[in-house]
Design an enzyme around this catalytic site. Structure first.
Site, PDB file in Angstrom:
ATOM      1  N   GLU A 113       0.813  -1.642  -0.121  1.00 22.30           N
ATOM      2  CA  GLU A 113      -0.185   0.153   0.166  1.00 22.30           C
ATOM      3  C   GLU A 113       0.762   1.056   0.329  1.00 22.30           C
ATOM      4  O   GLU A 113       0.278   2.605  -0.337  1.00 22.30           O
ATOM      5  CB  GLU A 113      -0.957  -0.123   1.175  1.00 22.30           C
ATOM      6  N   LYS A 129      -7.135   1.388  11.346  1.00 21.85           N
ATOM      7  CA  LYS A 129      -7.291  -0.062  12.438  1.00 21.85           C
ATOM      8  C   LYS A 129      -5.902  -0.249  13.625  1.00 21.85           C
ATOM      9  O   LYS A 129      -6.237  -1.437  14.272  1.00 21.85           O
ATOM     10  CB  LYS A 129      -6.497  -0.959  10.766  1.00 21.85           C
ATOM     11  N   HIS A 164      -8.816  -4.811  12.679  1.00 20.41           N
ATOM     12  CA  HIS A 164     -10.170  -4.995  10.729  1.00 20.41           C
ATOM     13  C   HIS A 164     -11.461  -5.078  11.727  1.00 20.41           C
ATOM     14  O   HIS A 164     -11.900  -6.376  11.286  1.00 20.41           O
ATOM     15  CB  HIS A 164      -9.288  -6.024  10.277  1.00 20.41           C
TER      16      HIS A 164
END
Lengths: 430, 426
Positions: free
Chosen positions: A331, A352, A357
């Site tokens: 990411e 998170k 999550h």
């Protein structure tokens, strides 16, 4: 001109409280919602902790207790968050608005299987010498021991049906389940239904709980979960060098999406505008994301293009940031690829780190946080960020919330199987 | 900005059904009135009150896939295997050259339902962790000894999004990818969504469909508990009888239907065979299960297509064969089509194959696409005694020539999600 879609209501049931306000406030304080699992005895599981929703009672939010009694937590969380979002938007029992022009598009997870009965039935009917289950024994046992209504409520179309019936919403009624990208995808497609004219208003978001024996078993088998059992609150550490997997959370986030002119006509409070949506697949492997971030890059690019912005205008990225080795590296790579020079200055955080999550519900809750960041000018931090990872070299808002005015926020969601969704929300500007 | 001039056409059909494993054999069975409802052969059903279904016998996924793709089969439940095999059939039928297709403009969208775990995969763990107490697993033993006795990729074998994900991986489809989980209406919603995505210029080619397999001990047990299934075990081929007065419940089926959906100019450039154009879609929720919501979805689809009810050649109905659902479906059809000068015939293809769950919509739609190709509409099987509560003109007995260019696919769930899709012969 394409129709503009704005957000006029929000609701959240999360490990950090039962309202959007408590969620956001806790995030700015850097509070962790992670603790020892109490939903079931996980003492001998590889992972013994999760971010659970505390003290939730659906009946505090909605009536008709009989309707929700046999539903899974997915539906119960969804009902509470929906009540908040519709009330927030002035739609809870507003009969002046055509209820048939209000639809639902959720990314809601499945209900919870009856673990104890299923497993004991398998044990009772299994013939080890033949390595086969004697199915008539299993069938008779199942008919005797499974609870019919609770079995029905596991089906994935029941949540949106309950919401449509209880809240009297007669528009298009959808649910998608694309793993961890589901609720973001639902929001993107819900906006498209409004743009096409299928509805004036869409309730969209997600709800999920996988904090049950099968859920933790499945993720532990994949070695996807953190096993920092000695310090659960420190376990979710996105972008930190010593991250070792994600932390399971649960909850729901709901948003009311509305066509701009419709919102204006009825004098609704406009929280933000949904300006960008990107959707791609890695088409690589079911277990791993593409190592070069192929799908993630195309997805973020798609959302940016859809919004008509250039990346430098995006002040904050609410990252998918799961705290797994691969996700956080890929990411970061993808953000750098798309943002170019602007990647040096853009603020990135993974909420998170505090929430865990929420799987299918993650994207919706994170979009709500993104909208709160625009409205309040304070960005939530990435907590537990202690040791930088040379492969993750962005500004992750380490450990302390930060005051910063942002007008556009990118929120990423990437799921198992290579599902990528990016959304962009913007300060509403008439 | 999407260009409104873009159009979406169907250029490939794949079906895996109890009455045929490709569109031609499916069509032959429809037109010759062959039912696929039989006693279940796959496992011993003697503990169940319902022991028949629309089962696919002799399906072998590996026959459909090339060597690379076959490796993935071991992490695919039967539902997923049906999906990837059927997607291959649809893709082959479209005759597209994948090498010439931009992978980022190639989307996949499926309808999917809950997928039941194979019981044997949990058996070793289960045995270690129970002490013959019904409903009580020793969770400490499970965590310590049970869990390591389950295959590492166990969960991935049963995730609903894995139908679309495996298809995307096998075919390198990097475009939009979604999985809709609204039971029987899911694959028609998937069609509607993919159609819109193509029109708004975010893809050029799509594999869209649905697959479902509930003919296994756990799913059949669950269906028997919460679904009103037909009990006509003495005469299974007569069990699924949509709109007939003697109907007594749902009949479970399994299978898949996948369509290749393509932007019109893209299809023309490569000289593709075009089965039909998708021209309209609508969706709604029928809160009271009265038919009012279904009628709204149908009208929305007709408006979207720019046609009136009298332009429809035939309605491809949902037709559950349910005592209650068929009544509100008929009420919706009556509300929309009741004033047409000529009655619009209704055909219900579940009568041949049962209820394919999330796979039902696109599979049944394939029947109407074949009807447009052959110029004949297949009748509803087992429609013998009209039900006054379902005052619609059900096509039964023999096939009827196609007279108009538009067909309407109606789909809904027994809890109220509704969708309708209009296709047009080019």
């Amino acid at each position: 001109m394409r129709k503009r879609v704005v957000i006029t209501g929000m609701g959240a049931i999360t490990p950090l409280g039962h309202s959007v306000e408590s969620l956001y406030r806790s995030q700015l304080e850097g509070k962790s919602g992670v603790g020892t699992i109490s939903h079931f005895n996980a003492a001998r599981f590889p992972t013994k902790f999760a971010a659970q929703v505390k003290d939730y009672d659906v009946n505090r939010f909605v009536g008709d207790s009989y309707r929700w009694k046999n539903c899974g937590l997915n539906t119960q969380f969804a009902a509470g968050a929906t009540q908040q979002a519709l009330a927030d938007a002035g739609l809870a029992d507003n009969e002046k608005v055509d209820r048939n022009r209000i639809g639902i598009y959720l990314g809601c997870g499945e209900g919870v299987q009856d673990f104890h009965h299923l497993v004991t039935l398998i044990a009772q009917s299994y013939a080890p010498d033949k390595r086969k289950v004697e199915t008539p024994i299993f069938e008779r046992g199942g008919l005797r021991e499974f609870h019919p209504q609770r079995e029905l409520e596991q089906e994935m179309h029941t949540t949106t049906a309950h919401l449509g019936a209880y809240f009297n919403l007669g528009g298009p009624n959808y649910n998608c389940l694309t793993a961890c990208a589901a609720s973001s995808q639902a929001i993107g497609e819900a906006a498209e239904l409004i743009r096409h004219g299928d509805a004036d208003i869409m309730l969209s978001g997600g709800s999920h709980s996988m904090i049950h024996p099968f859920g933790v078993t499945g993720f532990n088998l994949l070695t996807a979960l953190s096993t920092h059992n000695e310090a659960p609150e420190k376990a979710s550490r996105p972008f930190d060098l010593n991250r070792d997997g994600f932390v399971l959370g649960e909850g729901a986030g709901m948003l009311v999406l509305e066509e701009l002119e419709h919102a204006k006509r009825r004098g609704a409070t406009i929280y933000a505008e949904l300006t960008g949506y990107g959707s791609t697949a890695d088409a690589f492997r079911v277990t791993d994301s593409h190592p070069d971030g192929r799908g993630a890059i195309a997805c973020i690019q798609g959302a940016v293009k859809d919004s008509g912005l250039n990346p430098a205008q995006i002040g904050y990225v609410n990252a998918h940031g799961t705290s797994t080795q691969v996700n956080d590296r890929v990411e970061s790579l993808a953000v750098k690829h798309v943002f170019g020079e602007a990647a040096r200055t853009v603020a990135v955080s993974s909420t998170k780190s505090m929430l865990g999550h929420l799987i299918a519900a993650a994207g919706a809750v994170e979009l709500i946080i993104s909208i709160m960041a625009i409205r309040n000018g304070v960005l939530p931090p990435t907590i537990n960020y202690e040791t930088p990872d040379p492969e993750c070299d962005l500004d992750y808002i380490p450990n302390q919330a930060r005051e910063k005015r942002v007008d556009h926020v990118l929120s990423n969601s990437f799921g198992f199987g290579g599902q990528n969704i990016s959304l962009i929300v913007s300060r509403f500007d008439n | 900005m999407a260009s409104s001039s873009r159009r979406a056409v169907i250029t490939g059909i794949g079906v895996l059904t109890p009455i045929g494993l490709d569109v031609n054999s499916f069509w032959q069975s429809l037109i010759s009135g062959k039912s696929g409802i039989k006693p279940i052969q796959g496992f011993d059903t003697s503990g169940l009150p319902v022991r028949f279904a629309g089962e696919i016998v002799g399906f072998e996924a590996k026959r459909y896939l090339d060597k690379d793709a076959r490796r993935g089969l071991k992490v695919m439940a039967r539902t997923i295997q049906l999906a990837v095999a059927c997607a291959q059939v649809a893709l082959d039928d479209s005759k597209i050259d994948k090498q010439k297709l931009d992978p980022t403009r190639f989307g996949v969208e499926f309808g999917a339902g809950l997928i039941a775990s194979e019981l044997e995969e949990l058996a070793e763990a289960a045995r270690l962790c129970t002490n013959c107490q019904p409903g009580r697993v020793d969770l400490e033993k499970w965590g310590e000894q049970g869990l390591p006795n389950i295959q590492p990729l166990w969960m991935l074998k049963y995730l609903p999004n894995m139908l679309a994900c495996h298809v995307s991986i096998i075919h390198n489809a990097q475009g939009p990818n979604n999985t809709i989980t609204e039971s029987e209406v899911a694959s028609v919603q998937a069609m509607g969504e993919a159609y819109r995505i193509l029109v708004r210029d975010q893809a050029d080619f799509f594999l869209v469909g649905g697959a479902d397999s509930r003919i296994n001990p756990l799913s059949m047990t669950r269906q028997c508990l919460f679904q009103t299934l037909s009990r006509r075990g003495d005469d299974p081929t007569k069990a699924c009888r949509p709109f007939d007065r003697q109907r007594d419940g749902f009949v479970v089926g399994e299978g898949a239907g996948v369509l290749a959906l393509e932007e019109l100019e893209h299809a023309k450039r490569r000289g593709a065979r075009i089965y039909a154009e998708v021209v309209g879609f609508g969706a709604a929720f029928d809160r009271d299960l009265s038919g009012a919501g279904l009628a709204r979805a149908i009208r929305a689809a007709l408006n979207d297509a720019g046609i009136g009810p009298e332009d429809v050649d035939h309605v491809n109905a949902n037709g559950f064969s349910s005592v209650t659902c068929d009544v509100w479906e008929a009420r919706a059809l009556q509300e929309v089509f009741g004033n047409c000068k000529e009655p619009v015939p209704v055909t219900a293809l579940k009568s041949y194959i049962g209820n394919l769950g999330a796979g039902s919509g696109t599979t049944e739609l394939a029947g109407s696409l074949a009807a447009l190709e052959h110029g004949l509409v297949p009748p509803t099987l087992n429609y013998e005694e009209p039900d006054p509560a379902c005052p619609i003109s059900v096509l039964s007995g023999s096939a009827r020539p196609v007279q108009k260019s538009h067909v309407l696919k109606v789909s809904f769930t027994d809890v109220g999600q509704c969708a309708a899709l209009v296709c047009r012969k080019m």
